[in-house]
Design an enzyme around this catalytic site. Structure first.
Site, PDB file in Angstrom:
ATOM      1  N   LEU B  43       0.835  -1.201   0.000  1.00 17.96           N
ATOM      2  CA  LEU B  43       0.000   0.000   0.000  1.00 17.96           C
ATOM      3  C   LEU B  43       0.868   1.248   0.000  1.00 17.96           C
ATOM      4  CD1 LEU B  43      -2.987  -0.858   2.325  1.00 17.96           C
ATOM      5  CD2 LEU B  43      -2.845  -0.853  -0.152  1.00 17.96           C
ATOM      6  N   SER B 284     -10.329 -13.281  12.418  1.00 18.87           N
ATOM      7  CA  SER B 284     -10.828 -11.940  12.738  1.00 18.87           C
ATOM      8  C   SER B 284     -11.204 -11.819  14.208  1.00 18.87           C
ATOM      9  CB  SER B 284     -12.050 -11.618  11.886  1.00 18.87           C
ATOM     10  OG  SER B 284     -12.675 -10.478  12.401  1.00 18.87           O
ATOM     11  N   ARG B 331      -6.426  -6.039  22.698  1.00 19.83           N
ATOM     12  CA  ARG B 331      -5.529  -7.060  22.167  1.00 19.83           C
ATOM     13  C   ARG B 331      -4.415  -7.468  23.124  1.00 19.83           C
ATOM     14  NH1 ARG B 331      -4.544  -5.233  15.804  1.00 19.83           N
ATOM     15  NH2 ARG B 331      -6.647  -5.748  15.151  1.00 19.83           N
ATOM     16  N   ARG B 436      -0.920  -0.283  17.844  1.00 22.01           N
ATOM     17  CA  ARG B 436      -1.718   0.201  16.719  1.00 22.01           C
ATOM     18  C   ARG B 436      -3.175  -0.232  16.865  1.00 22.01           C
ATOM     19  NH1 ARG B 436      -3.710  -2.115  12.270  1.00 22.01           N
ATOM     20  NH2 ARG B 436      -2.452  -3.997  12.319  1.00 22.01           N
TER      21      ARG B 436
HETATM   22  C1  LIG Z   1      -2.932 -11.007   8.324  1.00 26.75           C
HETATM   23  C2  LIG Z   1      -2.895  -9.512   8.456  1.00 26.75           C
HETATM   24  C3  LIG Z   1      -4.091  -8.787   8.543  1.00 26.75           C
HETATM   25  C4  LIG Z   1      -4.082  -7.386   8.651  1.00 26.75           C
HETATM   26  N1  LIG Z   1      -5.272  -6.713   8.719  1.00 26.75           N
HETATM   27  C5  LIG Z   1      -5.257  -5.359   8.781  1.00 26.75           C
HETATM   28  C6  LIG Z   1      -6.488  -4.624   8.753  1.00 26.75           C
HETATM   29  O1  LIG Z   1      -7.578  -5.183   8.699  1.00 26.75           O
HETATM   30  N2  LIG Z   1      -6.418  -3.267   8.795  1.00 26.75           N
HETATM   31  C7  LIG Z   1      -5.235  -2.603   8.845  1.00 26.75           C
HETATM   32  O2  LIG Z   1      -5.244  -1.373   8.851  1.00 26.75           O
HETATM   33  N3  LIG Z   1      -4.062  -3.277   8.846  1.00 26.75           N
HETATM   34  C8  LIG Z   1      -4.043  -4.630   8.820  1.00 26.75           C
HETATM   35  N4  LIG Z   1      -2.840  -5.308   8.816  1.00 26.75           N
HETATM   36  C9  LIG Z   1      -1.580  -4.549   8.756  1.00 26.75           C
HETATM   37  C10 LIG Z   1      -1.330  -4.023   7.346  1.00 26.75           C
HETATM   38  O3  LIG Z   1      -1.786  -4.947   6.404  1.00 26.75           O
HETATM   39  C11 LIG Z   1       0.142  -3.754   7.058  1.00 26.75           C
HETATM   40  O4  LIG Z   1       0.719  -3.053   8.088  1.00 26.75           O
HETATM   41  C12 LIG Z   1       0.314  -2.928   5.790  1.00 26.75           C
HETATM   42  O5  LIG Z   1      -0.421  -3.474   4.735  1.00 26.75           O
HETATM   43  C13 LIG Z   1       1.772  -2.795   5.393  1.00 26.75           C
HETATM   44  O6  LIG Z   1       1.877  -2.160   4.133  1.00 26.75           O
HETATM   45  P1  LIG Z   1       3.285  -1.741   3.552  1.00 26.75           P
HETATM   46  O7  LIG Z   1       3.024  -1.137   2.229  1.00 26.75           O
HETATM   47  O8  LIG Z   1       3.987  -0.916   4.558  1.00 26.75           O
HETATM   48  O9  LIG Z   1       4.114  -3.088   3.420  1.00 26.75           O
HETATM   49  P2  LIG Z   1       3.842  -4.446   2.594  1.00 26.75           P
HETATM   50  O10 LIG Z   1       2.488  -4.525   2.043  1.00 26.75           O
HETATM   51  O11 LIG Z   1       4.323  -5.555   3.455  1.00 26.75           O
HETATM   52  O12 LIG Z   1       4.796  -4.321   1.342  1.00 26.75           O
HETATM   53  C14 LIG Z   1       6.161  -4.493   1.416  1.00 26.75           C
HETATM   54  C15 LIG Z   1       6.732  -4.402   0.026  1.00 26.75           C
HETATM   55  O13 LIG Z   1       8.141  -4.318   0.100  1.00 26.75           O
HETATM   56  C16 LIG Z   1       8.742  -5.262  -0.731  1.00 26.75           C
HETATM   57  N5  LIG Z   1      10.003  -5.639  -0.110  1.00 26.75           N
HETATM   58  C17 LIG Z   1      10.231  -6.002   1.173  1.00 26.75           C
HETATM   59  N6  LIG Z   1      11.533  -6.200   1.374  1.00 26.75           N
HETATM   60  C18 LIG Z   1      12.149  -5.956   0.200  1.00 26.75           C
HETATM   61  C19 LIG Z   1      13.501  -5.977  -0.229  1.00 26.75           C
HETATM   62  N7  LIG Z   1      14.484  -6.257   0.611  1.00 26.75           N
HETATM   63  N8  LIG Z   1      13.754  -5.684  -1.530  1.00 26.75           N
HETATM   64  C20 LIG Z   1      12.759  -5.371  -2.401  1.00 26.75           C
HETATM   65  N9  LIG Z   1      11.477  -5.308  -2.020  1.00 26.75           N
HETATM   66  C21 LIG Z   1      11.171  -5.605  -0.746  1.00 26.75           C
HETATM   67  C22 LIG Z   1       7.761  -6.383  -0.873  1.00 26.75           C
HETATM   68  O14 LIG Z   1       7.989  -7.051  -2.086  1.00 26.75           O
HETATM   69  C23 LIG Z   1       6.448  -5.607  -0.872  1.00 26.75           C
HETATM   70  O15 LIG Z   1       6.173  -5.159  -2.172  1.00 26.75           O
HETATM   71  C24 LIG Z   1      -2.849  -6.709   8.709  1.00 26.75           C
HETATM   72  C25 LIG Z   1      -1.650  -7.418   8.632  1.00 26.75           C
HETATM   73  C26 LIG Z   1      -1.666  -8.813   8.516  1.00 26.75           C
HETATM   74  C27 LIG Z   1      -0.364  -9.529   8.481  1.00 26.75           C
END
Ligand SMILES: Cc1cc2nc3c(=O)[nH]c(=O)nc-3n(C[C@H](O)[C@H](O)[C@H](O)COP(=O)(O)OP(=O)(O)OC[C@H]3O[C@@H](n4cnc5c(N)ncnc54)[C@H](O)[C@@H]3O)c2cc1C
Ligand code: SF4
Ligand code: FES
Lengths: 250, 638
Positions: B43, B284, B331, B436
Site C-alpha cells: 500500500l 478476525s 488485544r 496500533r
Molecule cells: C494477516 C494480516 C491482517 C491485517 N489486517 C489489517 C487490517 O484489517 N487493517 C489494517 O489497517 N491493517 C491490517 N494489517 C496490517 C497491514 O496490512 C500492514 O501493516 C500494511 O499493509 C503494510 O503495508 P506496507 O506497504 O507498509 O508493506 P507491505 O504490504 O508488506 O509491502 C512491502 C513491500 O516491500 C517489498 N520488499 C520487502 N523487502 C524488500 C527488499 N528487501 N527488496 C525489495 N522489495 C522488498 C515487498 O515485495 C512488498 O512489495 C494486517 C496485517 C496482517 C499480516
C-alpha cells in the site's frame, strides 16, 4: 504418514525437465501442502541435494503466488482452495503425489515449479485501471452505487491472479482472469468512461501475450480457487463485441 | 544523531496546511529530471510510486515477489479507518486523532497523527474513484463497521478482503504508470543495501532473484516501503518473505531505527499445530463478540475433550478478571491473559499453547444458522487448517505476532536520518506509538504514499537539485562489492544447518523472552543466546547450490542473517525501555492487578538506535514526545 512424491525438476527455461521421485516419511496430517514441501526440502538438504523451488508468500490463500499442479490439477482437487490452503489430511498414507508447475505457453518455467506469470501484469497494464489522478477524486459518497452492482464487482475483484484458470485450460486461455478484472471495473459507474477502450486493450494484450482462445470448456472456473464465475467471460464477450462495433463506426 | 522532527509551527489543525504552503515545489517541467527509487509495492510503495510517476518523476519500483500485486498488504482483512463521519455518530478528525494517540499509549508524535486523521478522508475518496468495491448499504452509499479502540463506526471494508482491494487499487494506478513508461517495475529484485554519498541517499544495490545478478540503481531519493519485521519471531501472521533487510541495511548505513521493541500481538490466531508450522493464520477479532474465552480450572483437565469438562470446572478468565470488558478486552490484555493461563499448565491443544473460544452459548441463544451467517467463512477457514468443526467443539486460539510499530525513525516529512532516504508504511516507526489500533495500518500506508510523500519529497528534491550519480561511480561500486562479498560468503557456507532451522530457533528465543511479556533477566538471556546462535550460523550454515539462479535457500539465509542482528537490537530496546506501554509489557512494571504501568516521566520519548560497528553496542538517542492537544491518561479496561 508416508508419501511418494513425483516432483518436476527443471534447471531453467531451456532445460527439458524431468520428474524426480522422493519418499517422505512422518508427514503430519496437520501440515499444509507447502509445509510438506518445506519438509521435503529440509530432507533434500540433509541428503546434499538442491531443494525444489516453488512460489509462495502469504500462505493464506490471498496473494496468488503459490502455483502447483497437484496430481494434474492446478491447486489440487479441493474446491475453492489454493495450494497453500490445502492440508495433508486430504491425502492418504502411502499416496503417490505428482507435483508439477502451472503449465501454459504464456507461463514459461523459470526453475523447477516456478513459472513466469508476468503476462498477467501486462494485461492489467493495458487497461485494468480507472484513470484518476491522486487527489482529484470527488467525495466517496457523491456517487451512490447500487449494492447489487457493487457486490458483483467485488465477486469479480476477488480474483487473486494466480493463473490456475490458464493452467487448467486446454487452450491456455486467460479469459477468466481478464474477464474478472474487466468485469470488476466495467460493472461500476466509475468504470464507464473508459469501458470500451479498456475492453479492447485488455483483450488484445491478452492475445499478444500468447494465451490461447476461449472455447468455453469451463475448466477454468472449476479450477479457480476464488470461484470466479463463467458469467464474466460472457459479459466480456458482449462488451468486446459492442466496443468493436462502436470502434468501427467511430 | 540529529533527531529534529521538523514539526511545523502553528495550531495542530493548521500545521499540515502551513507546511504544504511553505514547502518548496519542483516545477512541473523539472520533475522529469529527477529519479526516485521506491522499494516496495505494498500500500505504501504502490501508492507512492503511482503518484510520483503521475507527477512526472522518473520512478524505479522494486519488489521481491513476481508481481507488485502480491505485497503483503494483500492479506489485510478487517478494514480501513477514516474520519468521514458518514454515520453521523460523532466522528471527526479530532476524534480519530485522539483515539490513535490514546490507543498508541501516548508514544506517538501528535503532529503526524493529526495529519493522518486529516488525510484519512481523502484516501476513501481516492479509492472509491479507482473502483475499490467497498461494502455498501442498500441505498448505494458506503457502509461502515466498528473496530476495537473506538466508539464510532468509521471502518470501511470490502468483505474480509479490504487489504486486497486497496492494494489492487494502488496496483491498478501503478500499472497505469508502468504502461505510460513513467514507472519502471522491477519484480523478483531484492534490495540488499543502500548507497549513501556525502551523507545523502543516492541509490540501492539489489539482487535479481532469478538470475542472481547484483545490480546497482541510482537516483535522487530512495523510498523504503518494505513493510514490517514481524518475521523476526519466525512464526507470525506475516507472509514468508517479509523481512527486515532493507530497513536494517539502511540502519547500518546511518538511518536511526526507532522503537524496535514495539511489536503487536494479535489474540485470535490459530494455534501452532506442530513442528512443521511455517506461519500463523489470523482469525478476525470480531469472533470475540460471540465467543467466550475459557480454559479448564485444573491443569489435569487440559487434555480432556472440552465437551467433557463441566461448566463448574471452566475458568472464563477474561470475564472473571475484566468484568466490564470481558471477552472484548483489548488485544494486548487478552493476549497476556492467555499466556498466563497456559504458563499455569491450563492451556489446551498440541503443546498446551491454546485457549478455547466457545460459541456454544451463542449457538444456543441465536441458533447455529445465525452464527454461520456471521462467521461462516472463518469457521470454514478454521476447519481447513485444524480439521475441527467449531460448531461442535470450541475453537482453539492463541496470540501471535501480527504487526510492528517500530521502524526507521522519520521526521514530519517521512525522511530518515539519512537525507534523501524516506521510509513509508509499516517500515517507518509510524504514527501508532506503542500499539496500533485495528484498521489503522492500511490508512497509514496509503496516507504516506498518496498524500504525504508527494508533497514532502518535493521540498527535499527542490533543495538538493537534480543529479543522480552514475551507477559506475566509485561510491556505488564499493557498496556493490560489499554486497557481493556478503552473498558470496553465504553461498560458500557449506556447513550442516539450514537457514530455516536457525530462523526457527531465533523465533523461539524471541517469542520466549521478547514476546508477550518481557523482563530484564529474560532479555539479557535472549541477547546472549542470539549472539551464540549467530556465531553458530556464521560457522555451520548450509546454503546449497549456487548464486547465479533462483535459490530460495540463499534468499532466506540473507534475511535470517539480518534477523539475527536485528533480534538482538529489539531485545536491547526492550531492555532499555524500563516501563510497560502498549504492546511492550515489562513484568517489573505492572500494577497490583497485573496491568501495564507507564513511566511518562522517563520514557515519553521515541528511542532511536544508531549503528556504530559490529563490535560496538549501538547508541540510544531520544526524541522527546510532547502532548499539547491530548492529556496523558492511564488506559483502563476494568
Ligand atoms: C494477516 C494480516 C491482517 C491485517 N489486517 C489489517 C487490517 O484489517 N487493517 C489494517 O489497517 N491493517 C491490517 N494489517 C496490517 C497491514 O496490512 C500492514 O501493516 C500494511 O499493509 C503494510 O503495508 P506496507 O506497504 O507498509 O508493506 P507491505 O504490504 O508488506 O509491502 C512491502 C513491500 O516491500 C517489498 N520488499 C520487502 N523487502 C524488500 C527488499 N528487501 N527488496 C525489495 N522489495 C522488498 C515487498 O515485495 C512488498 O512489495 C494486517 C496485517 C496482517 C499480516
Ligand atoms: S480467475 Fe481464478 S484461477 Fe484465474 S487468476 Fe483469478 S483467481 Fe486465479
Ligand atoms: S501463498 Fe499466497 S495464495 Fe498461496
Amino acid at each position: 504418514m508416508k508419501l511418494f512424491l513425483k516432483v518436476w525438476r527443471q534447471s531453467d527455461r531451456n532445460d527439458e525437465g524431468r520428474f524426480e521421485t522422493h519418499t517422505l516419511d512422518e508427514v503430519s496430517e496437520d501440515s499444509s501442502f507447502l509445509e510438506m514441501m518445506d519438509q521435503l526440502n529440509e530432507q533434500l538438504l540433509e541428503e546434499g541435494t538442491e531443494p525444489v523451488v516453488f512460489d509462495h508468500d502469504c500462505r493464506e490463500g490471498i496473494c496468488g503466488m503459490c502455483s502447483l499442479t497437484i496430481n494434474g490439477h492446478p491447486h489440487g482437487t479441493e474446491n475453492s482452495t489454493t495450494t497453500c490452503q490445502l492440508h495433508m489430511r486430504k491425502f492418504e498414507d502411502g499416496d503417490t503425489i505428482t507435483i508439477e508447475p502451472f503449465r501454459a505457453r504464456a507461463f514459461p518455467v523459470v526453475k523447477d515449479l516456478v513459472v513466469d506469470r508476468s503476462a498477467f501484469d501486462s494485461i492489467t497494464q493495458a487497461g485494468g485501471f480507472i484513470t484518476v489522478r491522486t487527489g482529484s477524486a470527488p467525495d466517496g459518497n457523491a456517487l451512490p452505487v447500487p449494492k447489487n452492482d457493487s457486490d458483483r464487482a467485488m465477486d469479480a475483484a476477488a480474483c487473486i491472479g494466480c493463473g490456475a484458470c490458464v493452467a487448467s485450460c486446454k487452450n491456455a486461455s486467460a479469459m477468466l482472469f481478464t474477464s474478472a478484472k474487466a468485469g470488476h471495473l466495467n460493472m461500476l459507474p466509475q468504470g464507464q468512461a473508459e469501458k470500451d477502450k479498456r475492453v479492447l486493450a485488455m483483450v488484445s494484450a491478452m492475445d499478444e501475450a500468447g494465451f490461447g482462445n476461449c472455447r468455453n470448456f469451463g475448466e477454468c472456473s472449476a479450477a479457480c480457487p476464488k470461484d470466479i464465475s463463467l458469467d464474466y467471460i460472457a459479459k466480456l464477450n458482449r462488451d468486446h463485441i459492442k466496443a468493436k462495433i462502436k470502434s468501427v463506426f467511430a | 544523531m540529529n533527531l529534529d522532527s521538523k514539526i511545523p509551527e502553528g495550531p495542530i489543525a493548521d500545521k499540515w496546511d502551513n507546511h504544504r504552503f511553505s514547502s518548496k515545489l519542483v516545477n512541473p517541467a523539472n520533475k522529469r529530471k529527477y529519479k526516485i527509487i521506491v522499494v516496495g509495492s505494498g500500500l505504501a510503495g504502490g501508492s507512492a510510486a503511482a503518484t510520483l510517476g503521475e507527477l512526472g518523476y522518473n520512478v524505479d519500483c522494486f519488489c521481491y515477489q513476481d508481481s507488485p500485486r502480491r505485497a503483503h498488504s494483500i492479506a489485510a482483512q478487517g478494514g480501513i479507518n477514516a474520519a468521514k463521519n458518514y454515520q453521523n455518530d460523532g466522528d471527526s478528525v479530532h476524534r480519530l486523532f485522539y483515539d490513535t494517540v490514546k490507543g498508541g499509549d501516548f508514544r506517538s508524535r501528535e503532529a503526524n497523527v493529526y495529519r493522518l486523521a486529516q488525510v484519512s478522508t481523502n484516501i476513501i475518496d481516492q479509492c472509491v474513484a479507482q473502483g475499490v468495491p467497498f461494502a455498501r448499504e442498500y441505498g448505494g452509499l458506503l457502509a461502515n463497521r466498528s473496530f476495537g479502540g473506538a466508539q464510532v463506526s468509521r471502518t470501511f471494508y470490502a468483505r474480509g478482503q479490504t487489504g486486497q482491494q486497496l492494494l489492487l487499487g494502488a496496483y491498478s494506478a501503478l500499472s497505469r504508470q508502468i504502461s505510460s513508461g513513467q514507472v519502471k517495475m522491477h519484480t523478483r529484485e531484492e534490495m540488499l543495501d543502500i548507497v549513501v554519498v556525502d551523507g545523502h541517499a543516492k541509490g540501492i544495490i539489489s539482487r535479481n532473484l532469478t538470475t542472481g545478478e547484483t545490480n546497482a540503481w541510482t537516483a535522487d531519493a530512495v523510498l523504503l516501503c518494505t513493510g514490517g519485521y514481524g518475521n523476526v519471531y519466525y512464526l507470525s501472521t506475516n507472509a514468508i518473505g517479509c523481512n527486515v533487510t532493507a530497513t536494517f541495511r539502511a540502519y547500518r548505513r546511518g538511518a536511526g531505527f526507532a522503537n524496535p521493541c514495539f511489536t503487536q500481538i494479535h489474540p485470535t490466531c490459530i494455534p501452532v499445530a506442530g513442528d512443521h508450522q511455517s506461519k500463523l493464520t489470523l482469525m478476525s477479532e470480531s469472533l470475540r463478540n460471540d465467543g467466550r474465552v475459557w480454559v479448564p480450572k485444573k491443569a489435569e483437565d487440559a487434555s480432556k475433550h472440552p465437551n467433557d469438562i463441566p461448566e463448574s470446572d471452566r475458568d472464563y478468565y477474561l470475564e472473571r478478571k475484566y468484568p466490564s470488558f470481558g471477552n472484548l478486552a483489548p488485544r494486548d490484555i487478552s493476549s497476556r491473559s492467555a499466556k498466563e493461563a497456559c504458563d499455569e499448565g491450563r492451556g489446551v491443544g498440541p503443546g498446551g499453547r491454546g485457549v478455547y473460544l466457545d460459541f456454544s452459548d451463542s449457538i444456543t441463544r441465536l441458533g447455529e444458522s445465525a452464527i454461520r451467517e456471521r462467521y461462516g467463512n472463518l469457521f470454514q477457514m478454521y476447519e481447513r487448517i485444524t480439521g475441527e468443526n467449531a460448531y461442535q467443539r470450541p475453537m482453539r486460539i492463541y496470540p501471535a505476532i501480527h504487526y510492528t510499530m517500530g521502524g526507521l525513525w522519520v521526521d514530519y516529512n517521512l525522511m530518515t536520518t539519512i537525507p534523501g532516504c524516506f521510509a513509508l508504511g509499516e517500515a517507518n516507526f509510524s504514527d501508532h506509538g506503542a500499539n496500533r489500533l485495528g484498521a489503522s495500518a492500511l490508512m497509514q500506508g496509503l496516507s504516506d504514499g498518496y498524500f504525504v510523500i508527494p508533497y514532502t519529497i518535493g521540498d527535499y528534491l527542490a533543495k538538493a537539485g537534480a543529479g543522480a550519480i552514475s551507477p559506475d561511480s566509485a561510491e556505488v561500486k564499493e557498496v556493490m562489492e560489499s554486497v557481493r562479498e556478503r552473498v558470496d560468503q553465504l553461498i560458500s557456507s557449506k556447513g550442516k544447518r539450514s537457514s530455516r532451522s536457525y530462523h526457527k530457533e531465533l523465533g523461539q528465543i524471541m517469542w520466549e523472552y521478547a514476546g508477550m511479556a518481557r523482563n530484564e533477566k529474560g532479555l539479557n538471556k535472549a541477547i546472549g543466546q542470539i549472539q551464540d546462535l549467530r556465531d553458530d550460523f556464521n560457522k555451520n550454515l548450509l546454503v546449497p547450490g549456487s548464486g547465479d539462479n533462483l535459490n530460495a535457500e540463499l534468499e532466506r539465509a540473507g534475511r535470517v542473517r539480518d534477523f539475527l542482528d536485528f533480534g538482538e537490537l529489539l531485545c536491547r530496546d526492550a531492555l532499555e525501555r524500563n516501563e510497560s506501554c502498549g504492546g511492550h509489557f515489562r513484568e517489573e512494571h505492572q500494577t497490583e492487578d497485573g496491568e501495564a504501568l507507564r513511566d511518562d516521566e522517563n520514557f515519553a520519548h521515541a528511542a532511536v538506535w544508531e549503528y556504530d560497528s559490529d563490535d560496538k553496542i549501538p547508541s540510544r538517542h531520544q526524541e522527546k514526545l510532547t502532548y499539547d492537544n491530548v492529556k496523558l491518561a492511564v488506559r483502563s479496561y476494568k
